[in-house]
Design an enzyme around this catalytic site. Structure first.
Site, PDB file in Angstrom:
ATOM      1  N   ARG A  31       0.830  -1.170  -0.118  1.00  0.00           N
ATOM      2  CA  ARG A  31      -0.062   0.086   0.025  1.00  0.00           C
ATOM      3  C   ARG A  31       0.883   1.276  -0.047  1.00  0.00           C
ATOM      4  O   ARG A  31       2.122   1.068   0.360  1.00  0.00           O
ATOM      5  CB  ARG A  31      -0.924   0.098   1.074  1.00  0.00           C
ATOM      6  CG  ARG A  31      -2.086  -1.175   1.388  1.00  0.00           C
ATOM      7  CD  ARG A  31      -2.515  -1.186   2.702  1.00  0.00           C
ATOM      8  NE  ARG A  31      -3.604  -2.094   2.826  1.00  0.00           N
ATOM      9  CZ  ARG A  31      -3.469  -3.239   3.375  1.00  0.00           C
ATOM     10  NH1 ARG A  31      -2.164  -3.549   4.123  1.00  0.00           N
ATOM     11  NH2 ARG A  31      -4.377  -4.153   3.737  1.00  0.00           N
ATOM     12  N   LYS A  39      -2.097  -1.638   7.689  1.00  0.00           N
ATOM     13  CA  LYS A  39      -3.562  -1.441   7.966  1.00  0.00           C
ATOM     14  C   LYS A  39      -4.174  -2.454   8.912  1.00  0.00           C
ATOM     15  O   LYS A  39      -3.828  -3.636   9.094  1.00  0.00           O
ATOM     16  CB  LYS A  39      -4.365  -1.653   6.797  1.00  0.00           C
ATOM     17  CG  LYS A  39      -5.947  -1.504   6.665  1.00  0.00           C
ATOM     18  CD  LYS A  39      -6.561  -1.426   5.301  1.00  0.00           C
ATOM     19  CE  LYS A  39      -7.997  -1.004   5.475  1.00  0.00           C
ATOM     20  NZ  LYS A  39      -8.724  -1.103   4.192  1.00  0.00           N
ATOM     21  N   HIS A  76      -2.259   1.768  -6.016  1.00  0.00           N
ATOM     22  CA  HIS A  76      -3.114   0.469  -5.526  1.00  0.00           C
ATOM     23  C   HIS A  76      -3.315  -0.427  -6.825  1.00  0.00           C
ATOM     24  O   HIS A  76      -3.649  -1.723  -6.595  1.00  0.00           O
ATOM     25  CB  HIS A  76      -4.357   0.879  -4.914  1.00  0.00           C
ATOM     26  CG  HIS A  76      -5.022   0.024  -3.831  1.00  0.00           C
ATOM     27  ND1 HIS A  76      -4.013   0.110  -2.422  1.00  0.00           N
ATOM     28  CD2 HIS A  76      -5.736  -0.808  -3.594  1.00  0.00           C
ATOM     29  CE1 HIS A  76      -4.679  -0.726  -1.785  1.00  0.00           C
ATOM     30  NE2 HIS A  76      -5.774  -1.360  -2.299  1.00  0.00           N
ATOM     31  N   ARG A 116      -0.607  -2.678  -6.778  1.00  0.00           N
ATOM     32  CA  ARG A 116      -0.834  -3.859  -5.660  1.00  0.00           C
ATOM     33  C   ARG A 116      -1.914  -4.799  -6.136  1.00  0.00           C
ATOM     34  O   ARG A 116      -1.554  -5.910  -5.839  1.00  0.00           O
ATOM     35  CB  ARG A 116      -1.273  -3.171  -4.400  1.00  0.00           C
ATOM     36  CG  ARG A 116      -1.655  -3.884  -3.269  1.00  0.00           C
ATOM     37  CD  ARG A 116      -1.927  -3.222  -1.981  1.00  0.00           C
ATOM     38  NE  ARG A 116      -2.918  -3.715  -1.117  1.00  0.00           N
ATOM     39  CZ  ARG A 116      -2.530  -4.761  -0.162  1.00  0.00           C
ATOM     40  NH1 ARG A 116      -1.064  -4.780   0.121  1.00  0.00           N
ATOM     41  NH2 ARG A 116      -3.169  -5.336   0.504  1.00  0.00           N
ATOM     42  N   HIS A 176      -3.804  -9.243   4.366  1.00  0.00           N
ATOM     43  CA  HIS A 176      -5.555  -9.276   4.396  1.00  0.00           C
ATOM     44  C   HIS A 176      -5.929 -10.043   5.571  1.00  0.00           C
ATOM     45  O   HIS A 176      -5.499 -10.805   5.871  1.00  0.00           O
ATOM     46  CB  HIS A 176      -6.110  -9.999   3.313  1.00  0.00           C
ATOM     47  CG  HIS A 176      -6.094  -9.059   1.997  1.00  0.00           C
ATOM     48  ND1 HIS A 176      -6.378  -9.494   0.789  1.00  0.00           N
ATOM     49  CD2 HIS A 176      -5.752  -7.552   1.752  1.00  0.00           C
ATOM     50  CE1 HIS A 176      -6.183  -8.529  -0.074  1.00  0.00           C
ATOM     51  NE2 HIS A 176      -5.861  -7.386   0.368  1.00  0.00           N
ATOM     52  N   TYR A 227      -9.582 -11.426  -6.351  1.00  0.00           N
ATOM     53  CA  TYR A 227      -8.639 -11.577  -7.455  1.00  0.00           C
ATOM     54  C   TYR A 227      -8.823 -12.707  -8.526  1.00  0.00           C
ATOM     55  O   TYR A 227      -8.434 -12.845  -9.438  1.00  0.00           O
ATOM     56  CB  TYR A 227      -6.897 -11.498  -7.078  1.00  0.00           C
ATOM     57  CG  TYR A 227      -6.881 -10.250  -6.070  1.00  0.00           C
ATOM     58  CD1 TYR A 227      -6.612  -9.113  -7.059  1.00  0.00           C
ATOM     59  CD2 TYR A 227      -6.759 -10.474  -4.814  1.00  0.00           C
ATOM     60  CE1 TYR A 227      -6.299  -7.909  -6.223  1.00  0.00           C
ATOM     61  CE2 TYR A 227      -6.233  -9.255  -4.036  1.00  0.00           C
ATOM     62  CZ  TYR A 227      -6.127  -8.009  -4.867  1.00  0.00           C
ATOM     63  OH  TYR A 227      -5.964  -6.695  -4.040  1.00  0.00           O
TER      64      TYR A 227
END
Length: 357
Positions: free
Chosen positions: A217, A242, A306, A309, A332, A341
């Site tokens: 990120r 995050k 992003h 990414r 995640h 994805y």
């Protein structure tokens, strides 16, 4: 037990009698019922719209985030504002400071909450009700703001009543917009290489290579320090990303060789990428680097950090990397986030024969 202490009131006494098996404690001079999750919900429903209930003690407190940068709310207090502009209450700023929210979150919350209280400039905050809040949100909807914008406004308002004033579930039934399900934008490996080749200098080249080659990120790239690069194990350490989580991700041999050239030329001191004043590089600069390089490479879609990414994750999936491994590399918390994805990876569709063919 859940103790219910209140000033003498016949309506409240009547409502308490309707609770599950209520009893009276002479020792504590209050009514009480069994402490269960269901009973907390019953109390909320029973007294909603009648009285304020403070049952913070029964809720699990989230740990304070201790790894964020130093919270800067002082400039909110000292800034110059236009006449008759209603400022964010001091206790709101203090709570953000004590909870050590990220500076970006502080700016977002203060901005939205001041927009809200200036919409109801003539009203005292404790007189504003759910109907008023719905009317404010309706005004934002008519401005055709995004769902994300609307959710941020709701969060900023809820923070004041539920966290600052300690009124849990004050706006429990405020409707949130339905969650959007958008596919990530992905570009090809050839386009990635073209963007890297169209960067202006070795520093910009390293920034783009790490965003893509390590699946970072933008904020994670900016927070990288020199000792986060593990050249022996070919890994990159990402701290306090995050959700305040640490993780390790891939470091490519190409990136490492370019990073060594970059270090020899720029000599950063603390952060891997620093501005002219020796402080952290700015997010706006990173966005500009990617945008200009993509325009030079004549990429048709809008490319952001992003997008790089997303492309990293999708290309890994297409090359046969396990979804769980990709989840770990991206940081995640849920596999459901990573599963998106599969909707854009080409190998998802390769085994399907087109009916036209």
């Amino acid at each position: 037990m859940i103790g219910i202490k209140f000033s003498p009131d016949r309506l409240i006494q009547s409502l308490i009698k309707g609770l599950p098996n209520p009893k009276w404690s002479k020792q504590h001079n209050m009514a009480y019922i069994l402490n269960t999750k269901d009973n907390l919900g019953i109390i909320f429903i029973t007294f909603k719209g009648v009285v304020w209930i403070n049952y913070n003690r029964f809720l699990t407190n989230k740990p304070i985030n201790t790894n964020n940068d130093e919270v800067d709310v002082e400039w909110f207090r000292k800034r110059k504002t236009v006449p008759d502009y209603r400022l964010c209450p001091e206790d709101y700023l203090l709570k953000l400071e004590l909870k050590k929210y990220a500076n970006s979150t502080v700016r977002t919350y203060v901005g939205f909450f001041e927009m809200f209280i200036n919409h109801y400039k003539e009203k005292e905050l404790n007189t504003i009700n759910e109907s008023d809040i719905r009317a404010f949100l309706q005004k934002l909807i008519h401005r055709k703001v995004s769902n994300s914008y609307l959710n941020q406004a709701i969060n900023a308002i809820k923070f004041y009543y539920e966290v600052v004033l300690g009124m849990p579930n004050r706006f429990y039934e405020i409707e949130r917009p339905r969650k959007e399900s958008k596919l990530p934008i992905v570009i090809s490996k050839e386009e990635i290489l073209s963007i890297i080749n169209n960067t202006n200098n070795i520093k910009h080249k390293c920034i783009v290579e790490l965003l893509y080659g390590s699946g970072l990120r933008r904020s994670e790239l900016l927070n990288l320090k020199l000792n986060d690069v593990d050249s022996k194990r070919m890994l990159l350490r990402v701290e306090s990303s995050k959700g305040n989580k640490d993780r390790q991700t891939l470091l490519s041999k190409t990136s490492l060789s370019h990073l060594r050239l970059y270090f020899a030329e720029y000599r950063p001191q603390v952060y891997l990428f620093e501005g002219r004043n020796g402080k952290k590089y700015s997010g706006a600069s990173v966005l500009k680097i990617v945008k200009i390089a993509a325009e030079k490479a004549k990429i048709r879609v809008r490319v952001t950090p992003h997008v790089l990414r997303h492309s990293f994750a999708t290309h890994l999936l297409e090359s046969g990397t396990d979804l769980r491994q990709i989840q770990v590399l991206l940081g995640h918390g849920s596999s459901k986030t990573t599963e998106i994805y599969t909707h854009v990876a080409t190998n998802t569709f390769e085994s399907i024969k087109n009916p036209l063919d």
